[in-house]
Write a protein that holds these residues in place. Structure first.
Motif, PDB file in Angstrom:
ATOM      1  N   PRO A  77      40.218  37.747  45.435  1.00 58.39           N
ATOM      2  CA  PRO A  77      40.358  36.298  45.600  1.00 58.39           C
ATOM      3  C   PRO A  77      40.317  35.550  44.273  1.00 58.39           C
ATOM      4  CG  PRO A  77      38.134  36.968  46.094  1.00 58.39           C
ATOM      5  CD  PRO A  77      38.918  38.227  45.834  1.00 58.39           C
ATOM      6  N   TYR A  78      40.871  34.340  44.302  1.00 61.11           N
ATOM      7  CA  TYR A  78      40.842  33.483  43.121  1.00 61.11           C
ATOM      8  C   TYR A  78      39.421  33.034  42.790  1.00 61.11           C
ATOM      9  CZ  TYR A  78      45.893  33.134  43.411  1.00 61.11           C
ATOM     10  OH  TYR A  78      47.231  33.414  43.431  1.00 61.11           O
ATOM     11  N   VAL A  79      38.556  32.997  43.800  1.00 56.28           N
ATOM     12  CA  VAL A  79      37.195  32.526  43.563  1.00 56.28           C
ATOM     13  C   VAL A  79      36.359  33.537  42.792  1.00 56.28           C
ATOM     14  CG1 VAL A  79      37.144  30.956  45.522  1.00 56.28           C
ATOM     15  CG2 VAL A  79      36.465  33.328  45.832  1.00 56.28           C
ATOM     16  N   GLY A  80      36.871  34.740  42.610  1.00 55.76           N
ATOM     17  CA  GLY A  80      36.200  35.714  41.775  1.00 55.76           C
ATOM     18  C   GLY A  80      35.428  36.786  42.509  1.00 55.76           C
ATOM     19  N   THR A  81      34.814  36.475  43.623  1.00 58.29           N
ATOM     20  CA  THR A  81      34.041  37.479  44.349  1.00 58.29           C
ATOM     21  C   THR A  81      34.589  37.652  45.761  1.00 58.29           C
ATOM     22  OG1 THR A  81      32.446  35.826  45.046  1.00 58.29           O
ATOM     23  CG2 THR A  81      31.901  37.067  43.074  1.00 58.29           C
ATOM     24  N   PRO A  82      34.730  38.887  46.199  1.00 59.84           N
ATOM     25  CA  PRO A  82      35.172  39.119  47.579  1.00 59.84           C
ATOM     26  C   PRO A  82      33.989  39.061  48.542  1.00 59.84           C
ATOM     27  CG  PRO A  82      34.916  41.202  46.442  1.00 59.84           C
ATOM     28  CD  PRO A  82      34.612  40.118  45.441  1.00 59.84           C
ATOM     29  N   ALA A  83      34.260  39.293  49.788  1.00 60.45           N
ATOM     30  CA  ALA A  83      33.216  39.469  50.794  1.00 60.45           C
ATOM     31  C   ALA A  83      33.124  40.972  51.056  1.00 60.45           C
ATOM     32  CB  ALA A  83      33.560  38.719  52.076  1.00 60.45           C
ATOM     33  N   VAL A  84      32.123  41.610  50.465  1.00 60.93           N
ATOM     34  CA  VAL A  84      31.969  43.063  50.591  1.00 60.93           C
ATOM     35  C   VAL A  84      31.118  43.358  51.825  1.00 60.93           C
ATOM     36  CG1 VAL A  84      31.148  45.176  49.501  1.00 60.93           C
ATOM     37  CG2 VAL A  84      32.130  43.353  48.100  1.00 60.93           C
ATOM     38  N   GLU A  99      41.521  41.022  64.820  1.00 62.53           N
ATOM     39  CA  GLU A  99      42.087  41.001  63.474  1.00 62.53           C
ATOM     40  C   GLU A  99      40.987  41.123  62.433  1.00 62.53           C
ATOM     41  OE1 GLU A  99      44.816  37.853  62.527  1.00 62.53           O
ATOM     42  OE2 GLU A  99      45.209  37.496  64.655  1.00 62.53           O
ATOM     43  N   LEU A 100      41.255  41.884  61.388  1.00 61.21           N
ATOM     44  CA  LEU A 100      40.383  41.984  60.223  1.00 61.21           C
ATOM     45  C   LEU A 100      41.240  41.646  59.015  1.00 61.21           C
ATOM     46  CD1 LEU A 100      38.611  45.356  61.123  1.00 61.21           C
ATOM     47  CD2 LEU A 100      37.722  43.041  61.457  1.00 61.21           C
ATOM     48  N   ASN A 101      40.921  40.549  58.324  1.00 64.38           N
ATOM     49  CA  ASN A 101      41.745  40.054  57.221  1.00 64.38           C
ATOM     50  C   ASN A 101      40.894  39.677  56.018  1.00 64.38           C
ATOM     51  OD1 ASN A 101      44.483  39.663  58.569  1.00 64.38           O
ATOM     52  ND2 ASN A 101      43.141  38.564  59.962  1.00 64.38           N
ATOM     53  N   GLY A 102      41.277  40.167  54.842  1.00 66.34           N
ATOM     54  CA  GLY A 102      40.701  39.684  53.593  1.00 66.34           C
ATOM     55  C   GLY A 102      39.272  40.097  53.308  1.00 66.34           C
ATOM     56  N   ILE A 103      38.861  41.278  53.769  1.00 67.26           N
ATOM     57  CA  ILE A 103      37.490  41.743  53.565  1.00 67.26           C
ATOM     58  C   ILE A 103      37.520  43.036  52.747  1.00 67.26           C
ATOM     59  CG2 ILE A 103      35.405  42.552  54.739  1.00 67.26           C
ATOM     60  CD1 ILE A 103      36.205  40.792  57.096  1.00 67.26           C
ATOM     61  N   TYR A 104      36.506  43.247  51.940  1.00 65.17           N
ATOM     62  CA  TYR A 104      36.345  44.480  51.184  1.00 65.17           C
ATOM     63  C   TYR A 104      35.385  45.360  51.972  1.00 65.17           C
ATOM     64  CZ  TYR A 104      35.291  47.464  47.096  1.00 65.17           C
ATOM     65  OH  TYR A 104      35.122  48.507  46.236  1.00 65.17           O
ATOM     66  N   PHE A 105      35.912  46.397  52.626  1.00 67.01           N
ATOM     67  CA  PHE A 105      35.088  47.338  53.385  1.00 67.01           C
ATOM     68  C   PHE A 105      34.708  48.496  52.471  1.00 67.01           C
ATOM     69  CE2 PHE A 105      37.534  45.254  56.764  1.00 67.01           C
ATOM     70  CZ  PHE A 105      36.498  44.884  57.610  1.00 67.01           C
TER      71      PHE A 105
END
Length: 144
Positions: A77-84, A99-105
């Protein structure tokens, strides 16, 4: 008669607009929930869950017999930190269409029921394996 039909149409159309959006953050107290699992437990089929980016990892979560859409900020993401998040487990045929979108698993995704179809898994970073019970119709795209 025309007025009654219009009123009936708009009242039936409005019933589908009752889906709830829930917010999750383990940093910001303004969010509704601090864990994704708490948001999943409070949700009903058709609800959406937005997960905020965080420097702290989120615990894994399960979607059990509900069609939910879980959105994170993306794997880069542009904000710098993902959601891990450690992992996600989907169970029950009613979880079809989730749906699962935009997450760091960090540990992967597990689909426990062979009756789950129509999953959309996109824009995630999956550092692990996607396990599923059998061949089903999934959309898996744009993941890393």
């Amino acid at each position: 008669m025309r007025m009654i039909l219009l009123l009936l149409f708009f009242s039936l159309f409005g019933f589908s607009a009752f889906a709830t959006i829930r917010t999750v953050s383990n940093l910001d107290a303004a969010a509704q929930f601090s864990t994704i699992q708490a948001a999943c437990d409070a949700s009903q089929s058709g609800d959406s869950i937005y997960v905020s980016p965080s420097v702290y990892n989120y615990e894994g979560f399960s979607i059990i017999d509900k069609k939910l859409a879980v959105f994170g900020p993306g794997w880069s993401p542009y904000v710098g930190t993902p959601a891990v998040v450690s992992n996600c487990i989907l169970t029950g045929a009613a979880a079809s269409g989730s749906e699962l979108n935009g997450i760091y698993f960090s540990a992967g995704i597990t689909v426990n029921n062979s009756d789950i179809n129509g999953l959309i898994i996109s824009r995630n970073r999956i550092h692990g394996i996607i396990f599923w019970g059998s061949v089903a119709s999934y959309i898996i795209e744009g993941n890393w």
